[in-house]
Design a protein around this motif. Structure first.
Motif, PDB file in Angstrom:
ATOM      1  N   GLN A   1     -19.559  46.468   4.003  1.00 56.31           N
ATOM      2  CA  GLN A   1     -20.403  46.353   2.811  1.00 56.31           C
ATOM      3  C   GLN A   1     -19.691  46.907   1.586  1.00 56.31           C
ATOM      4  OE1 GLN A   1     -24.141  47.935   5.260  1.00 56.31           O
ATOM      5  NE2 GLN A   1     -24.719  47.383   3.169  1.00 56.31           N
ATOM      6  N   TRP A   2     -20.180  46.504   0.422  1.00 55.23           N
ATOM      7  CA  TRP A   2     -19.713  47.122  -0.805  1.00 55.23           C
ATOM      8  C   TRP A   2     -20.096  48.602  -0.793  1.00 55.23           C
ATOM      9  CZ3 TRP A   2     -20.560  43.598  -5.701  1.00 55.23           C
ATOM     10  CH2 TRP A   2     -19.763  42.447  -5.551  1.00 55.23           C
ATOM     11  N   TYR A   3     -19.264  49.403  -1.405  1.00 58.94           N
ATOM     12  CA  TYR A   3     -19.469  50.846  -1.422  1.00 58.94           C
ATOM     13  C   TYR A   3     -20.870  51.221  -1.909  1.00 58.94           C
ATOM     14  CZ  TYR A   3     -18.826  55.744  -2.777  1.00 58.94           C
ATOM     15  OH  TYR A   3     -18.961  57.102  -2.924  1.00 58.94           O
ATOM     16  N   GLY A   4     -21.295  50.638  -3.024  1.00 55.95           N
ATOM     17  CA  GLY A   4     -22.584  50.996  -3.613  1.00 55.95           C
ATOM     18  C   GLY A   4     -23.784  50.584  -2.789  1.00 55.95           C
ATOM     19  N   GLU A   5     -23.581  49.769  -1.741  1.00 61.56           N
ATOM     20  CA  GLU A   5     -24.670  49.318  -0.874  1.00 61.56           C
ATOM     21  C   GLU A   5     -24.787  50.156   0.393  1.00 61.56           C
ATOM     22  OE1 GLU A   5     -23.708  45.233  -0.211  1.00 61.56           O
ATOM     23  OE2 GLU A   5     -24.467  44.595  -2.176  1.00 61.56           O
ATOM     24  N   THR A   6     -23.940  51.172   0.552  1.00 64.60           N
ATOM     25  CA  THR A   6     -23.930  52.019   1.739  1.00 64.60           C
ATOM     26  C   THR A   6     -24.592  53.367   1.449  1.00 64.60           C
ATOM     27  OG1 THR A   6     -21.816  53.067   1.206  1.00 64.60           O
ATOM     28  CG2 THR A   6     -21.737  50.977   2.424  1.00 64.60           C
ATOM     29  N   ARG A   7     -24.790  54.138   2.511  1.00 64.42           N
ATOM     30  CA  ARG A   7     -25.398  55.457   2.352  1.00 64.42           C
ATOM     31  C   ARG A   7     -24.503  56.374   1.510  1.00 64.42           C
ATOM     32  NH1 ARG A   7     -26.479  60.570   4.398  1.00 64.42           N
ATOM     33  NH2 ARG A   7     -28.687  60.958   4.875  1.00 64.42           N
ATOM     34  N   GLU A   8     -23.217  56.370   1.806  1.00 64.34           N
ATOM     35  CA  GLU A   8     -22.283  57.195   1.035  1.00 64.34           C
ATOM     36  C   GLU A   8     -22.283  56.789  -0.433  1.00 64.34           C
ATOM     37  OE1 GLU A   8     -17.473  58.107   0.675  1.00 64.34           O
ATOM     38  OE2 GLU A   8     -18.260  57.022   2.408  1.00 64.34           O
ATOM     39  N   GLY A   9     -22.244  55.483  -0.679  1.00 62.87           N
ATOM     40  CA  GLY A   9     -22.243  55.011  -2.057  1.00 62.87           C
ATOM     41  C   GLY A   9     -23.541  55.332  -2.778  1.00 62.87           C
ATOM     42  N   ALA A  10     -24.665  55.155  -2.096  1.00 63.26           N
ATOM     43  CA  ALA A  10     -25.951  55.485  -2.718  1.00 63.26           C
ATOM     44  C   ALA A  10     -26.008  56.960  -3.088  1.00 63.26           C
ATOM     45  CB  ALA A  10     -27.094  55.129  -1.768  1.00 63.26           C
ATOM     46  N   ARG A  11     -25.523  57.819  -2.198  1.00 66.31           N
ATOM     47  CA  ARG A  11     -25.497  59.256  -2.493  1.00 66.31           C
ATOM     48  C   ARG A  11     -24.647  59.541  -3.735  1.00 66.31           C
ATOM     49  NH1 ARG A  11     -25.965  64.224  -0.021  1.00 66.31           N
ATOM     50  NH2 ARG A  11     -26.560  63.328   1.983  1.00 66.31           N
ATOM     51  N   GLN A  12     -23.474  58.927  -3.808  1.00 66.93           N
ATOM     52  CA  GLN A  12     -22.592  59.179  -4.957  1.00 66.93           C
ATOM     53  C   GLN A  12     -23.243  58.716  -6.261  1.00 66.93           C
ATOM     54  OE1 GLN A  12     -20.388  56.804  -6.906  1.00 66.93           O
ATOM     55  NE2 GLN A  12     -19.603  58.558  -8.069  1.00 66.93           N
ATOM     56  N   TYR A  13     -23.872  57.554  -6.242  1.00 66.08           N
ATOM     57  CA  TYR A  13     -24.558  57.047  -7.428  1.00 66.08           C
ATOM     58  C   TYR A  13     -25.700  57.979  -7.829  1.00 66.08           C
ATOM     59  CZ  TYR A  13     -22.251  52.421  -7.045  1.00 66.08           C
ATOM     60  OH  TYR A  13     -21.345  51.387  -7.012  1.00 66.08           O
ATOM     61  N   ILE A  14     -26.500  58.386  -6.837  1.00 70.36           N
ATOM     62  CA  ILE A  14     -27.647  59.258  -7.121  1.00 70.36           C
ATOM     63  C   ILE A  14     -27.190  60.551  -7.773  1.00 70.36           C
ATOM     64  CG2 ILE A  14     -29.451  60.676  -6.057  1.00 70.36           C
ATOM     65  CD1 ILE A  14     -29.684  58.411  -3.914  1.00 70.36           C
ATOM     66  N   LYS A  15     -26.192  61.193  -7.182  1.00 69.77           N
ATOM     67  CA  LYS A  15     -25.742  62.486  -7.687  1.00 69.77           C
ATOM     68  C   LYS A  15     -25.189  62.376  -9.112  1.00 69.77           C
ATOM     69  CE  LYS A  15     -26.633  65.365  -4.348  1.00 69.77           C
ATOM     70  NZ  LYS A  15     -27.601  66.476  -4.580  1.00 69.77           N
ATOM     71  N   LEU A  16     -24.442  61.319  -9.382  1.00 71.74           N
ATOM     72  CA  LEU A  16     -23.881  61.141 -10.725  1.00 71.74           C
ATOM     73  C   LEU A  16     -24.987  60.872 -11.744  1.00 71.74           C
ATOM     74  CD1 LEU A  16     -21.390  60.946 -12.538  1.00 71.74           C
ATOM     75  CD2 LEU A  16     -21.227  58.526 -11.919  1.00 71.74           C
ATOM     76  N   LEU A  17     -25.930  60.030 -11.392  1.00 71.87           N
ATOM     77  CA  LEU A  17     -27.044  59.759 -12.301  1.00 71.87           C
ATOM     78  C   LEU A  17     -27.843  61.033 -12.567  1.00 71.87           C
ATOM     79  CD1 LEU A  17     -28.060  56.375 -10.679  1.00 71.87           C
ATOM     80  CD2 LEU A  17     -27.450  56.624 -13.095  1.00 71.87           C
ATOM     81  N   GLN A  18     -28.153  61.778 -11.515  1.00 68.20           N
ATOM     82  CA  GLN A  18     -28.924  63.017 -11.679  1.00 68.20           C
ATOM     83  C   GLN A  18     -28.165  64.040 -12.521  1.00 68.20           C
ATOM     84  OE1 GLN A  18     -29.537  63.916  -7.533  1.00 68.20           O
ATOM     85  NE2 GLN A  18     -31.620  63.097  -7.542  1.00 68.20           N
ATOM     86  N   LYS A  19     -26.875  64.108 -12.360  1.00 71.07           N
ATOM     87  CA  LYS A  19     -26.056  65.037 -13.151  1.00 71.07           C
ATOM     88  C   LYS A  19     -26.221  64.777 -14.640  1.00 71.07           C
ATOM     89  CE  LYS A  19     -21.220  66.427 -13.788  1.00 71.07           C
ATOM     90  NZ  LYS A  19     -19.810  66.163 -13.348  1.00 71.07           N
ATOM     91  N   ASN A  20     -26.514  63.531 -14.985  1.00 67.66           N
ATOM     92  CA  ASN A  20     -26.701  63.142 -16.383  1.00 67.66           C
ATOM     93  C   ASN A  20     -28.160  63.105 -16.805  1.00 67.66           C
ATOM     94  OD1 ASN A  20     -23.971  62.076 -17.732  1.00 67.66           O
ATOM     95  ND2 ASN A  20     -23.884  61.680 -15.527  1.00 67.66           N
ATOM     96  N   GLY A  21     -29.030  63.675 -15.998  1.00 65.33           N
ATOM     97  CA  GLY A  21     -30.441  63.768 -16.359  1.00 65.33           C
ATOM     98  C   GLY A  21     -31.240  62.512 -16.113  1.00 65.33           C
TER      99      GLY A  21
END
Length: 332
Positions: A74-94
């Motif tokens: 799968q594409w990175y952003g469609e996996t559990r690891e990718g979802a976690r990375q996206y979530i953390k980066l978005l949350q870091k920016n409020g």
């Protein structure tokens, strides 16, 4: 007690004239690679304060109970690891997150038609779906995600197995402490049986509004009236606010005639139709106390090369509709 508390808060907002803050969201599409700060800044530049992160599970054919997910194919952003990375980066920016795991059936067959041919297959599908969705419910809890979406456009599955869905919601509640919704298709939501068990009435808001090639804002607002009345009545009857888990229009002629169309048809590009449709939606819903907000469909992480004046797809990026979103999200 939790249900009573939600109802009291909901009706106090009506009676006191309170206007709760809206969820001004984008659907942050998974990519082949990790997201970086530049990608998130483009989201912030349209004044979005929420983003939907969407890992995927795949089904080979309509009657198959097997769900394939979180694999290295799968594409990175469609996996559990990718979802976690996206979530953390978005949350870091409020930016708060709705985690919205979705199914994809081969060749884009509509998920609402997912139906098994035997009791054994239904049981297998339930086991597979629980494994899929609880994996991401656990991730939502681990990351402090604000909203978790328990499913997207699964009408036949919901209709055929109502007891399963009730027990699934209880299991998710035991693992995840945030708010829950389900993304019903625009013509499915009146029949969804478990809205009182969730925190938001979620709907993918592809309602037909106009038969015209290039409708104006007032015509589109008029087209909303019958749908808006029905949506409001459901919200009041179950005591839950409405969340547009997806909303959007393609930048093409007849954009509001069948807004759900995802075919590759080469309708003529019409940037004005897309912008007008978004204006009408904002003007009709964002002022309502029973409306929680929504997530525009869809937002690609590589903003500079997404959308543009020759694109007739859903994204508002680098089109007049992007300015409409920026303006309305700033006002909220």
């Amino acid at each position: 007690m939790r249900q009573i508390g939600i109802l009291l808060l909901f009706f106090l907002q009506f009676s006191c004239g309170q206007k709760p803050e809206k969820i001004n969201g984008v659907s942050f599409v998974g990519s082949r690679e990790p997201a970086d700060q530049e990608h998130v800044e483009a989201v912030m530049n349209v004044n979005a304060d929420h983003a939907a992160v969407m890992p995927f599970g795949f089904i080979r054919e309509l009657g198959s109970p097997e769900i394939i997910f979180d694999t290295d194919r799968q594409w990175y952003g469609e996996t559990r690891e990718g979802a976690r990375q996206y979530i953390k980066l978005l949350q870091k920016n409020g930016i708060q997150v709705m985690l919205k795991p979705q199914l994809w059936i081969w060749r884009g067959v509509f998920t609402g038609d997912l139906k098994m041919n035997s009791e054994a297959d239904w049981k297998r599908l339930e086991e597979e779906y629980s494994d899929f969705i609880l994996t991401y419910a656990d991730l939502a809890e681990e990351t402090g995600t604000a909203i978790f979406c328990i499913g997207t456009e699964l009408e036949e599955f919901v209709k055929a197995r109502p007891e399963y869905w009730k027990s699934l919601i209880k299991e998710i509640r035991s693992r995840y402490q945030g708010k829950l919704t389900y993304a019903a298709n625009w013509d499915e939501y009146p029949r969804t049986p478990f809205w009182r068990e969730l925190d938001y009435i979620g709907m993918d808001a592809y309602f037909p509004l106009s038969e015209e090639r290039n409708p104006g804002v007032e015509e589109l607002r008029e087209g909303w009236q019958k749908w808006k009345k029905q949506i409001n009545e459901l919200s009041r009857s179950v005591g839950r606010p409405v969340l547009f888990t997806e909303y959007g229009y393609r930048s093409m002629d007849y954009a509001a005639k069948k807004p759900w169309l995802v075919d590759r048809g080469e309708q003529q590009v019409n940037l004005t139709a897309q912008a007008n449709a978004k204006k009408a939606l904002f003007e009709e819903f964002w002022k309502e106390s029973w409306f929680a907000g929504g997530f525009v469909w869809k937002w690609f992480i590589h903003h500079p090369r997404a959308g543009g004046p020759s694109d007739n797809r859903f994204t508002p990026q680098n089109k007049p509709a992007e300015a409409v979103i920026r303006d309305y999200y700033r006002k909220q």
